[in-house]
Design a protein around this motif. Structure first.
Motif, PDB file in Angstrom:
ATOM      1  N   PHE A   1       0.782  -1.237   0.000  1.00  0.00           N
ATOM      2  CA  PHE A   1       0.000   0.000   0.000  1.00  0.00           C
ATOM      3  C   PHE A   1       0.813   1.285   0.000  1.00  0.00           C
ATOM      4  O   PHE A   1       0.245   2.374  -0.130  1.00  0.00           O
TER       5      PHE A   1
ATOM      6  N   THR B   1       1.367   2.692  -4.924  1.00  0.00           N
ATOM      7  CA  THR B   1      -0.063   2.780  -5.250  1.00  0.00           C
ATOM      8  C   THR B   1      -0.497   4.155  -5.737  1.00  0.00           C
ATOM      9  O   THR B   1      -1.657   4.343  -6.096  1.00  0.00           O
TER      10      THR B   1
ATOM     11  N   ILE C   1      -5.624   0.249   0.853  1.00  0.00           N
ATOM     12  CA  ILE C   1      -5.601   0.802  -0.503  1.00  0.00           C
ATOM     13  C   ILE C   1      -6.926   1.476  -0.832  1.00  0.00           C
ATOM     14  O   ILE C   1      -6.961   2.506  -1.519  1.00  0.00           O
TER      15      ILE C   1
END
Length: 235
Positions: free
Chosen positions: A69, A74, A98
């Motif tokens: 994450f 991300t 996320i």
């Protein structure tokens, strides 16, 4: 961003912080692209330009696999999903973070890591993004002849690596790194003991090439490099 060809089917997209990888599957007349991690927020246009520069259409990115994450992995997933309809895949334990539903565990710093961390520039936060497929250890993802999900908790609770047995490739995420010619466990881990155990799990795999979230890929003898590093960790 720098684009580095590792194979005709694999390109490394190297950012000022970290890297993403673009895998192309063209057998059988398909034009599917898989993006592994996405760089920091605001990188989507650079990624799209890289895809076009390779003679492909960014709309061919049909899935984005997130190794964990952290914002440098991300950051652009939400924009890529919104622009091109790519499915986002991540481990089940990472998915709530996320999606923005939960906070991820912070790193537990060794003394030397704290100084290194404090010297780094802050990263822009990653916008929340839906996770279209929640992965488990041992799942198979449809690219590269079948990529096996390897759950490697420690850097974060839901960190994953991707093992491609056919081409003998490994994408380690941040469980491992290769910096200044040295293959080693990754830093800034939420569970340092768990991260070392996960590093040893990766070292037990039989691979020729290893691609890291940070540092240069090892393009030959990757298993030997990982095992040599694991052998120096002690108990």
């Amino acid at each position: 961003m720098e684009i580095i060809e590792l194979l005709p089917s694999l390109h490394m997209l190297r950012f000022p912080v970290g890297a993403a990888y673009l895998w192309s599957d063209t057998e059988g007349g398909t034009d599917a692209l898989t993006l592994i991690d996405t760089g920091v927020a605001g990188s989507a246009e650079e990624i799209a330009a890289a895809v076009r520069g390779l003679g492909r259409d960014p709309a061919d990115i049909h899935q984005v696999v997130l190794t964990h994450f952290h914002h440098d992995h991300t950051g652009s997933a939400a924009e890529i999903r919104a622009r091109y309809g790519a499915a986002v895949l991540a481990h089940r334990r990472e998915a709530p973070v996320i999606r923005g539903e939960a906070a991820g565990a912070p790193p537990v710093f060794a003394e030397w890591e704290r100084a290194l961390f404090d010297s780094l520039p802050p990263l822009p936060p990653a916008p929340p993004v839906p996770v279209d497929r929640e992965l488990e250890d041992g799942d198979t993802i449809d690219f590269g002849g079948g990529a096996e999900v390897v759950w490697v908790p420690g850097h974060t609770e839901g960190s994953i690596a991707l093992h491609l047995p056919g081409p003998r490739f490994l994408f380690t995420g941040d469980t491992a790194a290769n910096v200044e010619g040295r293959t080693m466990p990754g830093v800034f881990n939420s569970d340092p003991a768990g991260a070392l155990a996960s590093f040893r799990r990766l070292a037990a795999l039989d691979v020729d090439v290893a691609c890291f979230g940070h540092g240069e890929p090892v393009t030959a003898g990757a298993s030997a490099a990982l095992r040599a590093a694991a052998g120096g960790l002690g108990d």
